[in-house]
Design a protein around this motif. Sequence first.
Motif, PDB file in Angstrom:
ATOM      1  N   ARG A 223      73.700 112.360 -51.955  1.00 57.81           N
ATOM      2  CA  ARG A 223      73.287 111.304 -51.021  1.00 57.81           C
ATOM      3  C   ARG A 223      74.393 110.285 -50.794  1.00 57.81           C
ATOM      4  N   SER A 224      75.298 110.152 -51.730  1.00 54.73           N
ATOM      5  CA  SER A 224      76.291 109.081 -51.674  1.00 54.73           C
ATOM      6  C   SER A 224      77.393 109.380 -50.661  1.00 54.73           C
ATOM      7  N   GLU A 225      77.982 108.313 -50.121  1.00 55.20           N
ATOM      8  CA  GLU A 225      79.038 108.415 -49.120  1.00 55.20           C
ATOM      9  C   GLU A 225      80.161 107.441 -49.454  1.00 55.20           C
ATOM     10  N   LEU A 226      81.399 107.924 -49.352  1.00 56.25           N
ATOM     11  CA  LEU A 226      82.566 107.054 -49.535  1.00 56.25           C
ATOM     12  C   LEU A 226      83.252 106.884 -48.185  1.00 56.25           C
ATOM     13  N   PHE A 227      83.322 105.632 -47.713  1.00 56.63           N
ATOM     14  CA  PHE A 227      84.034 105.326 -46.473  1.00 56.63           C
ATOM     15  C   PHE A 227      85.436 104.828 -46.833  1.00 56.63           C
ATOM     16  N   ILE A 228      86.449 105.546 -46.383  1.00 52.05           N
ATOM     17  CA  ILE A 228      87.832 105.088 -46.546  1.00 52.05           C
ATOM     18  C   ILE A 228      88.169 104.272 -45.310  1.00 52.05           C
ATOM     19  N   VAL A 229      88.342 102.963 -45.517  1.00 57.36           N
ATOM     20  CA  VAL A 229      88.417 102.004 -44.422  1.00 57.36           C
ATOM     21  C   VAL A 229      89.845 101.514 -44.255  1.00 57.36           C
ATOM     22  N   GLU A 230      90.267 101.396 -43.019  1.00 56.72           N
ATOM     23  CA  GLU A 230      91.616 100.928 -42.709  1.00 56.72           C
ATOM     24  C   GLU A 230      91.638  99.400 -42.625  1.00 56.72           C
ATOM     25  N   GLY A 231      92.301  98.780 -43.594  1.00 56.38           N
ATOM     26  CA  GLY A 231      92.548  97.333 -43.513  1.00 56.38           C
ATOM     27  C   GLY A 231      91.445  96.459 -44.087  1.00 56.38           C
ATOM     28  N   ASP A 232      91.835  95.231 -44.466  1.00 58.17           N
ATOM     29  CA  ASP A 232      90.904  94.288 -45.078  1.00 58.17           C
ATOM     30  C   ASP A 232      89.920  93.689 -44.081  1.00 58.17           C
ATOM     31  N   SER A 233      90.352  93.508 -42.814  1.00 55.82           N
ATOM     32  CA  SER A 233      89.442  92.911 -41.835  1.00 55.82           C
ATOM     33  C   SER A 233      88.268  93.851 -41.569  1.00 55.82           C
ATOM     34  N   ALA A 234      88.560  95.131 -41.433  1.00 57.82           N
ATOM     35  CA  ALA A 234      87.484  96.105 -41.243  1.00 57.82           C
ATOM     36  C   ALA A 234      86.617  96.191 -42.485  1.00 57.82           C
ATOM     37  N   ALA A 248      79.662 103.601 -50.303  1.00 56.56           N
ATOM     38  CA  ALA A 248      80.762 102.923 -50.988  1.00 56.56           C
ATOM     39  C   ALA A 248      81.932 102.747 -50.032  1.00 56.56           C
ATOM     40  N   LEU A 249      82.743 101.714 -50.282  1.00 51.38           N
ATOM     41  CA  LEU A 249      83.880 101.409 -49.408  1.00 51.38           C
ATOM     42  C   LEU A 249      85.171 101.356 -50.221  1.00 51.38           C
ATOM     43  N   LEU A 250      86.203 101.996 -49.707  1.00 53.37           N
ATOM     44  CA  LEU A 250      87.529 101.913 -50.316  1.00 53.37           C
ATOM     45  C   LEU A 250      88.541 101.572 -49.230  1.00 53.37           C
ATOM     46  N   PRO A 251      89.113 100.367 -49.238  1.00 51.60           N
ATOM     47  CA  PRO A 251      90.106 100.016 -48.221  1.00 51.60           C
ATOM     48  C   PRO A 251      91.473 100.579 -48.570  1.00 51.60           C
ATOM     49  N   ILE A 252      92.225 100.963 -47.551  1.00 53.28           N
ATOM     50  CA  ILE A 252      93.617 101.358 -47.748  1.00 53.28           C
ATOM     51  C   ILE A 252      94.481 100.476 -46.861  1.00 53.28           C
ATOM     52  N   ARG A 253      95.684 100.235 -47.303  1.00 55.00           N
ATOM     53  CA  ARG A 253      96.589  99.362 -46.562  1.00 55.00           C
ATOM     54  C   ARG A 253      97.432 100.186 -45.608  1.00 55.00           C
ATOM     55  N   GLY A 254      97.016 100.229 -44.364  1.00 55.00           N
ATOM     56  CA  GLY A 254      97.810 100.906 -43.337  1.00 55.00           C
ATOM     57  C   GLY A 254      98.000 102.379 -43.613  1.00 55.00           C
TER      58      GLY A 254
END
Length: 451
Positions: A223-234, A248-254
């Motif tokens: 059921r779980s989902e990991l969103f790899i998100v671009e940037g801190d604002s997003a 879940a959210l994991l931000p990456i820097r550029g």
Amino acid sequence: MDFVDYLAPDTPVTATWRLEGSGTFTETVPVLDERGHMTPKAVERECEVDVALRWGTGYETELRTFVNIISTPKGGTHQAGFEQGLLKVVRKAVETNARRLKVSTRDASEKIEKDDVLAGMTAVVTVRLAEPQFEGQTKEVLGTGPVRAIVSRVVEKQLTALFGSTKRDDKAQTSLLLDKVVSEMRARVSARKQKEISRRKNALETSSLPSKLADCRTDDVERSELFIVEGDSALGTARLARSSEFQALLPIRGKILNVQKASISDMLRNAECAAIIQVLGAGSGRSFDLEAARYGKIVMMTDADVDGAHIRTLLLTLFFRYMRPLLDAGRVYAAVPPLHRVEVIGAGSRKNEYVYTYSEAELQATLKKLDKAGRRYKDDIQRYKGLGEMDADQLAETTMDPRHRTLRRVTAADAEAAERVFELLMGSDVAPRKDFIVAGAANLDRDRIDA
């Protein structure tokens, strides 16, 4: 050699090499004498060795062995001799070039092991001898003892000649091979040191996960989902838009490291790549364990622009090269955020409503449809330049809420195509890239270049 080229699954690092030779050994066999009695007799046997092998950019090993025309899928003395000779020659070559390779001959942890040499290798090993001895009824393992030493000597002699060759092509290929072997060794050492990143973290170990991870509460992997998100604002908007129960959210820097050109050890040292591997909890490369993955879906959520597409391609290359089972299992997705928001004016006391479109063609078709239906809309149509421009409710409704969103499942074929493009545009080989640029120069539209 043709069989090796057929079996090879990856881009070559070396040419396909042929190693041939032979040796003799004495074997005692029972023979009928003149009186019809079985008596032991020493017989000289000849063993012919024929090997074809090459290395590629991958890390999987494809090794086939044969005795005469009989396949021996479980190996035997001929395979043991091949691996022994191979390891001996490569170890010696690494020691000889230790300064260039920056390897310490005194550090026991930097000793080349068999798996380092076999990574990315495709080989076919054939021996021919009279009356071979097999282990068991299925004849899957060669048991003739002296064959091991003969194969080892042939491989050692022929490979030593290749590594000592003064030909430009041979020197270039053996140099690339040594770089690859040393890279595999360093990756193995790094993986041992970073053992914790390849294990699923339980509730008591969450402190060792990256601090920037906004984890979900559920323990249900499917059921779980990991969103790899671009940037801190997003990330800030996505925190408010997500369902923290299972998203879940994991931000990456550029833009993350281009793993197409980087070694495995460089990839593991890269903060963004290491964080992704650590959060997924299933390891990487040959040690990747799909069952240990902490999330059922991996969703790449990047801006709907050129940079966002570039980041998705970089992520796909990472997944394809080091976490391929995720793609094969259909667990990698790309989020599809909208490009435009049209505010349609409500009739009478009805509230204004919003229509989202995902391409320029869809926007024009929507506007024509509204005009035809006599519906009015505001002229200032919003064009989203990035995820951070959306409000949390807009992001949830269009991109994250399972009831309304669109996800694009990424297949292994998609990732393979992305890797081919990446190899062309950002790989180590310059000539194909130059040809591509020259061939496409006439099709360039100057108006599409930013001023």
